[in-house]
Design a protein around this motif. Structure first.
Motif, PDB file in Angstrom:
ATOM      1  N   TYR A  99       0.812  -1.219   0.000  1.00  0.00           N
ATOM      2  CA  TYR A  99       0.000   0.000   0.000  1.00  0.00           C
ATOM      3  C   TYR A  99       0.846   1.270   0.000  1.00  0.00           C
ATOM      4  O   TYR A  99       0.320   2.353  -0.148  1.00  0.00           O
ATOM      5  CB  TYR A  99      -0.946   0.008   1.209  1.00  0.00           C
ATOM      6  CG  TYR A  99      -1.887  -1.172   1.186  1.00  0.00           C
ATOM      7  CD1 TYR A  99      -2.947  -1.211   0.285  1.00  0.00           C
ATOM      8  CD2 TYR A  99      -1.706  -2.254   2.041  1.00  0.00           C
ATOM      9  CE1 TYR A  99      -3.815  -2.294   0.243  1.00  0.00           C
ATOM     10  CE2 TYR A  99      -2.567  -3.337   2.013  1.00  0.00           C
ATOM     11  CZ  TYR A  99      -3.611  -3.355   1.113  1.00  0.00           C
ATOM     12  OH  TYR A  99      -4.463  -4.421   1.074  1.00  0.00           O
TER      13      TYR A  99
ATOM     14  N   LYS B 284      -5.684   4.662  -1.562  1.00  0.00           N
ATOM     15  CA  LYS B 284      -7.112   4.368  -1.812  1.00  0.00           C
ATOM     16  C   LYS B 284      -7.394   2.885  -1.610  1.00  0.00           C
ATOM     17  O   LYS B 284      -8.400   2.505  -1.000  1.00  0.00           O
ATOM     18  CB  LYS B 284      -7.490   4.769  -3.246  1.00  0.00           C
ATOM     19  CG  LYS B 284      -7.734   6.254  -3.397  1.00  0.00           C
ATOM     20  CD  LYS B 284      -8.136   6.600  -4.826  1.00  0.00           C
ATOM     21  CE  LYS B 284      -8.102   8.096  -5.021  1.00  0.00           C
ATOM     22  NZ  LYS B 284      -8.090   8.537  -6.394  1.00  0.00           N
ATOM     23  N   ASP B 285      -6.502   2.028  -2.131  1.00  0.00           N
ATOM     24  CA  ASP B 285      -6.692   0.577  -1.960  1.00  0.00           C
ATOM     25  C   ASP B 285      -6.679   0.213  -0.479  1.00  0.00           C
ATOM     26  O   ASP B 285      -7.466  -0.614  -0.016  1.00  0.00           O
ATOM     27  CB  ASP B 285      -5.567  -0.209  -2.665  1.00  0.00           C
ATOM     28  CG  ASP B 285      -5.699  -0.131  -4.179  1.00  0.00           C
ATOM     29  OD1 ASP B 285      -6.758   0.306  -4.668  1.00  0.00           O
ATOM     30  OD2 ASP B 285      -4.720  -0.490  -4.879  1.00  0.00           O
TER      31      ASP B 285
ATOM     32  N   PHE C 150      -7.504   2.075   2.177  1.00  0.00           N
ATOM     33  CA  PHE C 150      -8.694   2.440   2.948  1.00  0.00           C
ATOM     34  C   PHE C 150      -9.960   1.744   2.448  1.00  0.00           C
ATOM     35  O   PHE C 150     -10.902   1.551   3.221  1.00  0.00           O
ATOM     36  CB  PHE C 150      -8.815   3.964   3.070  1.00  0.00           C
ATOM     37  CG  PHE C 150      -7.781   4.496   4.030  1.00  0.00           C
ATOM     38  CD1 PHE C 150      -7.927   4.315   5.394  1.00  0.00           C
ATOM     39  CD2 PHE C 150      -6.604   5.075   3.569  1.00  0.00           C
ATOM     40  CE1 PHE C 150      -6.948   4.724   6.289  1.00  0.00           C
ATOM     41  CE2 PHE C 150      -5.619   5.499   4.455  1.00  0.00           C
ATOM     42  CZ  PHE C 150      -5.788   5.323   5.819  1.00  0.00           C
ATOM     43  N   ALA C 151      -9.940   1.300   1.189  1.00  0.00           N
ATOM     44  CA  ALA C 151     -11.063   0.463   0.726  1.00  0.00           C
ATOM     45  C   ALA C 151     -11.053  -0.853   1.500  1.00  0.00           C
ATOM     46  O   ALA C 151     -12.098  -1.383   1.868  1.00  0.00           O
ATOM     47  CB  ALA C 151     -10.941   0.210  -0.771  1.00  0.00           C
TER      48      ALA C 151
ATOM     49  N   ALA D 156     -11.876   0.023   5.618  1.00  0.00           N
ATOM     50  CA  ALA D 156     -12.998   0.872   6.044  1.00  0.00           C
ATOM     51  C   ALA D 156     -13.975   0.201   7.026  1.00  0.00           C
ATOM     52  O   ALA D 156     -14.277   0.775   8.075  1.00  0.00           O
ATOM     53  CB  ALA D 156     -13.744   1.409   4.826  1.00  0.00           C
TER      54      ALA D 156
ATOM     55  N   CYS E  30      -9.553  14.681   4.854  1.00  0.00           N
ATOM     56  CA  CYS E  30      -9.209  13.266   5.099  1.00  0.00           C
ATOM     57  C   CYS E  30     -10.057  12.774   6.266  1.00  0.00           C
ATOM     58  O   CYS E  30      -9.535  12.159   7.218  1.00  0.00           O
ATOM     59  CB  CYS E  30      -7.728  13.088   5.369  1.00  0.00           C
ATOM     60  SG  CYS E  30      -6.691  13.640   4.013  1.00  0.00           S
TER      61      CYS E  30
ATOM     62  N   ASP F 288     -13.067  13.407   1.845  1.00  0.00           N
ATOM     63  CA  ASP F 288     -12.153  12.262   1.790  1.00  0.00           C
ATOM     64  C   ASP F 288     -12.225  11.686   0.379  1.00  0.00           C
ATOM     65  O   ASP F 288     -13.255  11.800  -0.278  1.00  0.00           O
ATOM     66  CB  ASP F 288     -12.611  11.191   2.796  1.00  0.00           C
ATOM     67  CG  ASP F 288     -11.493  10.211   3.144  1.00  0.00           C
ATOM     68  OD1 ASP F 288     -10.973  10.280   4.273  1.00  0.00           O
ATOM     69  OD2 ASP F 288     -11.142   9.372   2.285  1.00  0.00           O
TER      70      ASP F 288
ATOM     71  N   SER G 198     -11.844   8.455  -0.260  1.00  0.00           N
ATOM     72  CA  SER G 198     -12.219   7.046  -0.206  1.00  0.00           C
ATOM     73  C   SER G 198     -13.736   6.883  -0.072  1.00  0.00           C
ATOM     74  O   SER G 198     -14.337   7.245   0.950  1.00  0.00           O
ATOM     75  CB  SER G 198     -11.541   6.375   0.995  1.00  0.00           C
ATOM     76  OG  SER G 198     -12.134   5.124   1.244  1.00  0.00           O
TER      77      SER G 198
ATOM     78  N   GLN H  63     -16.846  13.387  -1.503  1.00  0.00           N
ATOM     79  CA  GLN H  63     -15.615  12.804  -2.014  1.00  0.00           C
ATOM     80  C   GLN H  63     -14.771  13.909  -2.657  1.00  0.00           C
ATOM     81  O   GLN H  63     -15.319  14.742  -3.400  1.00  0.00           O
ATOM     82  CB  GLN H  63     -15.960  11.741  -3.055  1.00  0.00           C
ATOM     83  CG  GLN H  63     -14.889  10.710  -3.219  1.00  0.00           C
ATOM     84  CD  GLN H  63     -15.395   9.467  -3.933  1.00  0.00           C
ATOM     85  OE1 GLN H  63     -16.530   9.421  -4.400  1.00  0.00           O
ATOM     86  NE2 GLN H  63     -14.549   8.471  -4.034  1.00  0.00           N
TER      87      GLN H  63
END
Ligand SMILES: C[S@@+](CC[C@H](N)C(=O)[O-])C[C@H]1O[C@@H](n2cnc3c(N)ncnc32)[C@H](O)[C@@H]1O
Length: 243
Positions: free
Chosen positions: A5, A17-18, A20-21, A24, A62, A83, A85, A108
């Motif tokens: 990451y 982004k990956d 926090f996807a 979450a 954020c 944010d 995400s 967003q």
């Protein structure tokens, strides 16, 4: 081994982004576990130091799942939470209540390129966000652009303690316990070993203070939290931004 990451350069945001996807749905739980619930106290302190007045326009950048945005709204601010995400914002929106919904909106957007007009906010907060930006200086300048002269910026983020014993113990915590929580709750230790990877490349408190000054902030101060494992920075927007 490289952290999947933490990407250098142009791909930095894609990795974040990956990340926090992936985290979450369990972000709030892991925050409580990894900090023994103390992040709640640190965020409360951040909001106190922001000295929000009722009716002020505040930006929580954020914003993630919205802890700070909700706390600012409880102080009477009209809050925009931003944010990039979608997954984190989905959790934040689920936490909206009839009361907070009148004072908080989530949207967003990219912290490095905000849609807001210049001088839109009296208060801007960024908690555990600055460390994740591809370019910290550009982030600080963009925040200065959307803040009114005299407006306040509050930053909360990880740091390394200066005491070598405390630093070694804390680094061990970030290297072992925190990734284990990632493995347990997100099925991937890299989601949380990212914290140490990103912290190693994040400037120390004095350097962040200097960068704030060059980006258009004055009266810059900072406070070490829990022997320096976290830092809170505060700055006031100068009247004229540097050209
Ligand atoms: C560690 S979380 C912090 C969430 C919240 N502020 C808190 O204190 O709990 C970092 C957040 O920053 C967001 N983020 C990172 N880079 C961003 C950028 N360039 N623009 C907008 N959001 C970003 C991530 O999506 C994530 O939700």
């Amino acid at each position: 081994m490289a952290n999947r990451y933490y990407q250098e350069g142009e791909k930095r945001a894609d990795g974040v982004k990956d990340l926090f996807a992936a985290v979450a749905p369990r972000y709030d739980l892991i925050n409580d576990l990894q900090s023994f619930g103390m992040h709640r106290l640190w965020k409360r302190r951040l909001v106190r130091l922001a000295e929000v007045k009722s009716g002020e326009a505040a930006l929580d950048l954020c914003c993630g799942t919205g802890d700070i945005a909700f706390a600012l709204a409880r102080e009477g601010a009209q809050v925009s939470g931003v944010d990039f995400s979608a997954a984190m914002l989905e959790v934040a929106r689920r936490r909206l209540t009839a009361t907070s919904g009148c004072r908080v909106t989530f949207e967003q957007g990219d912290a490095l390129s905000l849609r807001f007009d210049a001088q839109s906010f009296e208060v801007v907060t960024i908690s555990y966000g600055l460390r994740n930006l591809r370019d910290n200086d550009a982030g600080l300048r963009e925040i200065a652009r959307v803040t009114r002269p005299g407006g306040r910026l509050m930053i909360l983020d990880f740091a390394f303690p200066s005491n070598p014993v405390w630093k070694a113990l804390y680094t061990l915590h970030l290297k072992t316990v925190v990734p284990a929580l990632g493995r347990l709750f997100c099925g991937d230790a890299d989601t949380h070993s990212y914290i140490l990877e990103s912290l190693k490349r994040y400037p120390g408190p004095a350097e962040i203070g200097r960068r704030m000054e060059s980006a258009g902030w004055k009266d810059v101060r900072w406070w070490n939290v829990l022997g320096g494992v976290m830092t809170l920075h505060r700055g006031v927007r100068v009247d004229e931004q540097p050209g």
